[in-house]
Design a protein around this motif. Structure first.
Motif, PDB file in Angstrom:
ATOM      1  N   ASP A 348      43.307  49.708  40.893  1.00 32.13           N
ATOM      2  CA  ASP A 348      42.315  48.889  40.189  1.00 32.13           C
ATOM      3  C   ASP A 348      41.879  47.692  41.044  1.00 32.13           C
ATOM      4  OD1 ASP A 348      42.562  50.610  38.079  1.00 32.13           O
ATOM      5  OD2 ASP A 348      43.873  49.290  36.891  1.00 32.13           O
ATOM      6  N   PHE A 349      42.859  47.106  41.734  1.00 30.23           N
ATOM      7  CA  PHE A 349      42.514  45.961  42.575  1.00 30.23           C
ATOM      8  C   PHE A 349      41.618  46.376  43.741  1.00 30.23           C
ATOM      9  CE2 PHE A 349      43.371  43.579  46.478  1.00 30.23           C
ATOM     10  CZ  PHE A 349      42.883  42.340  46.099  1.00 30.23           C
ATOM     11  N   GLU A 351      39.466  48.583  43.899  1.00 34.08           N
ATOM     12  CA  GLU A 351      38.091  48.828  43.460  1.00 34.08           C
ATOM     13  C   GLU A 351      37.279  47.545  43.341  1.00 34.08           C
ATOM     14  OE1 GLU A 351      38.486  51.033  39.876  1.00 34.08           O
ATOM     15  OE2 GLU A 351      38.925  52.943  40.887  1.00 34.08           O
ATOM     16  N   LEU A 352      37.965  46.401  43.389  1.00 31.36           N
ATOM     17  CA  LEU A 352      37.259  45.115  43.329  1.00 31.36           C
ATOM     18  C   LEU A 352      36.695  44.707  44.684  1.00 31.36           C
ATOM     19  CD1 LEU A 352      39.807  43.087  41.155  1.00 31.36           C
ATOM     20  CD2 LEU A 352      37.692  44.187  40.385  1.00 31.36           C
ATOM     21  N   ARG A 393      34.881  38.525  41.087  1.00 30.31           N
ATOM     22  CA  ARG A 393      35.310  39.799  40.495  1.00 30.31           C
ATOM     23  C   ARG A 393      36.804  39.778  40.176  1.00 30.31           C
ATOM     24  NH1 ARG A 393      31.828  41.684  44.615  1.00 30.31           N
ATOM     25  NH2 ARG A 393      33.584  42.244  45.985  1.00 30.31           N
ATOM     26  N   ILE A 394      37.603  39.189  41.049  1.00 27.93           N
ATOM     27  CA  ILE A 394      39.038  39.098  40.798  1.00 27.93           C
ATOM     28  C   ILE A 394      39.310  38.261  39.548  1.00 27.93           C
ATOM     29  CG2 ILE A 394      41.215  38.181  41.696  1.00 27.93           C
ATOM     30  CD1 ILE A 394      40.285  38.932  44.492  1.00 27.93           C
ATOM     31  N   THR A 395      38.591  37.158  39.414  1.00 26.11           N
ATOM     32  CA  THR A 395      38.764  36.294  38.247  1.00 26.11           C
ATOM     33  C   THR A 395      38.342  37.010  36.970  1.00 26.11           C
ATOM     34  OG1 THR A 395      38.396  34.315  39.599  1.00 26.11           O
ATOM     35  CG2 THR A 395      38.115  34.092  37.222  1.00 26.11           C
ATOM     36  N   SER A 396      37.222  37.725  37.058  1.00 22.90           N
ATOM     37  CA  SER A 396      36.744  38.462  35.877  1.00 22.90           C
ATOM     38  C   SER A 396      37.718  39.538  35.438  1.00 22.90           C
ATOM     39  CB  SER A 396      35.374  39.096  36.174  1.00 22.90           C
ATOM     40  OG  SER A 396      34.404  38.100  36.425  1.00 22.90           O
ATOM     41  N   ALA A 397      38.489  40.063  36.405  1.00 28.28           N
ATOM     42  CA  ALA A 397      39.473  41.101  36.088  1.00 28.28           C
ATOM     43  C   ALA A 397      40.743  40.500  35.484  1.00 28.28           C
ATOM     44  CB  ALA A 397      39.815  41.891  37.346  1.00 28.28           C
ATOM     45  N   LEU A 399      42.892  38.502  36.965  1.00 27.41           N
ATOM     46  CA  LEU A 399      43.989  38.337  37.920  1.00 27.41           C
ATOM     47  C   LEU A 399      44.079  36.870  38.352  1.00 27.41           C
ATOM     48  CD1 LEU A 399      43.458  41.499  40.154  1.00 27.41           C
ATOM     49  CD2 LEU A 399      45.042  41.199  38.250  1.00 27.41           C
TER      50      LEU A 399
END
Length: 415
Positions: A348-349, A351-352, A393-397, A399
């Motif tokens: 999943d990571f 894919e970011l 994107r990482i923040t939105s996920a 993480l």
């Protein structure tokens, strides 16, 4: 001509038995980039790949002229002065004991041995130049030898002035500006002392490594001062205290004319000169070129000479230089990432990541009885702005991460 000018010309003439003048080359790439007429004084192409052979030869020549029986010389050096002294010792047939920091690049130690042969003994002492200097001076007093200062010596300064003589002769006119690197001040003191008499219209700019700003601090204090700490990366110019004699010739310098070059930014310049121009420069040798962007408004339309003071670069340092350059340019960052300990979390990571993002480092050890694990993550990308979208994107996920790129303690430990 003044006494200094006459002596400097005599020095320049005498050293022709060792080598021809180093080239003064117009650099089309830099000239076009800065809309100026930029020339490189290629001291990196001397027999010892730095200007230091000039001062060492001249000082030794004058000592032996005064006392032909003198047979033992001592010096301290971070590398380039050592090579100049070694070369001169073998030329004059005298003995030399050379003190160098333990941290000196192996390339410089090996070349010193090559240039000096059986004429020199190398002693590795101290982590920094100033520690080597103290040990060398004590040893010199003990054996009654002659100490050859790397910069704080009238004959060394006189020898370095030959760089300025060659610039005038090769260019055929006075340049508008000369950009000089500063460590202990021998080169800058010699060149400015000569050119201020021979070409008073020429301006000067001086460059120090950010972590070794000995001239800057001396100008603030009005006298040489000892820096409490020195960054040794720019080993050819990482001097904690500028010389007394060199500062006496530089004390009237406008502090605004002394520029500081961040060590990591110098790495960008080293790589650019290597990849674009095929010119190998050591960190100190790249100082004068590195500050050209800071001088862009001042040099447009003018004739500028940059002294590339040395090319003794150990290619084993190239990975470090690339690492520093990428971090300074913002194209590489390090993070501590909190990642769920579940199947598929890594997928999943990944894919970011964007199309230009590349994982340069990934360290993770699964911990039992925990829902989350800590990942050391290094990412390279092609443009700094790519990190803005990636981190969004990482923040939105959901993480959690921490950027440790500028954390000197953490990044110094893990990078």
């Amino acid at each position: 001509m003044t006494d200094f000018s006459t002596s400097a010309h005599a020095s320049a003439a005498a050293m022709r038995v060792l080598f021809d003048p180093t080239p003064l080359q117009r650099n089309d790439h830099l000239s076009a980039r800065f809309n100026a007429d930029i020339w490189l004084k290629r001291e990196d192409l001397s027999p010892v790949r730095s200007y230091k052979i000039r001062g060492a030869f001249n000082a030794m020549r004058k000592v032996l002229e005064a006392d032909p029986t003198r047979a033992q010389f001592v010096c301290a050096s971070a590398g380039n002065h050592a090579q100049g002294v070694a070369f001169a010792c073998r030329h004059f047939g005298v003995r030399g004991t050379i003190f160098m920091p333990v941290t000196t690049p192996q390339q410089k130690i090996a070349k010193t041995r090559v240039f000096g042969g059986d004429a020199v003994e190398i002693r590795l002492t101290g982590d920094y130049f100033d520690q080597s200097l103290t040990a060398a001076q004590a040893f010199c007093r003990e054996i009654g030898g002659h100490f050859l200062s790397p910069f704080d010596d009238a004959d060394v300064i006189e020898g370095q002035a030959s760089v300025g003589i060659e610039i005038l002769e090769q260019l055929g006119r006075a340049p508008d500006m000369v950009v000089l690197p500063v460590g202990g001040g021998g080169l800058s003191a010699g060149v400015t002392s000569f050119l201020r008499q021979a070409a008073p219209e020429t301006q000067f700019r001086f460059v120090e490594p950010l972590g070794g700003a000995s001239l800057t601090e001396a100008l603030i204090a009005g006298a040489p001062v000892t820096l409490p700490q020195v960054n040794s990366f720019v080993d050819g110019a990482a001097v904690a205290r500028i010389g007394v004699q060199t500062f006496a010739r530089l004390h009237a310098t406008d502090p605004a004319h002394v520029l500081l070059a961040p060590e990591d930014r110098i790495c960008i310049t080293i790589l650019e000169m290597l990849n674009v121009e095929g010119i190998v420069l050591e960190p100190a040798g790249a100082l004068a070129v590195d500050v050209l962007p800071d001088l862009a408004d001042q040099i447009a339309g003018k004739t500028v000479v940059c002294v590339t003071s040395g090319g003794n670069f150990d290619f084993e340092r190239l990975p470090e230089v690339k690492e520093r350059a990428m971090r300074y340019s913002g194209c590489k960052k390090y993070f501590i990432l909190r990642l769920p300990q579940r199947p598929g979390a890594l997928r999943d990571f990944l894919e970011l990541l964007g199309p230009d993002d590349d994982i340069a480092r990934f360290e993770y050890l699964k911990k039992s009885a925990r829902n989350f694990g800590t990942v050391l993550l290094g990412i390279e990308t092609t443009a700094p702005e790519n990190f803005d979208s990636l981190l969004a994107r990482i923040t939105s996920a959901g993480l959690i991460f921490r950027d440790i790129t500028e954390d000197e303690t953490l990044s110094g430990f893990i990078v």
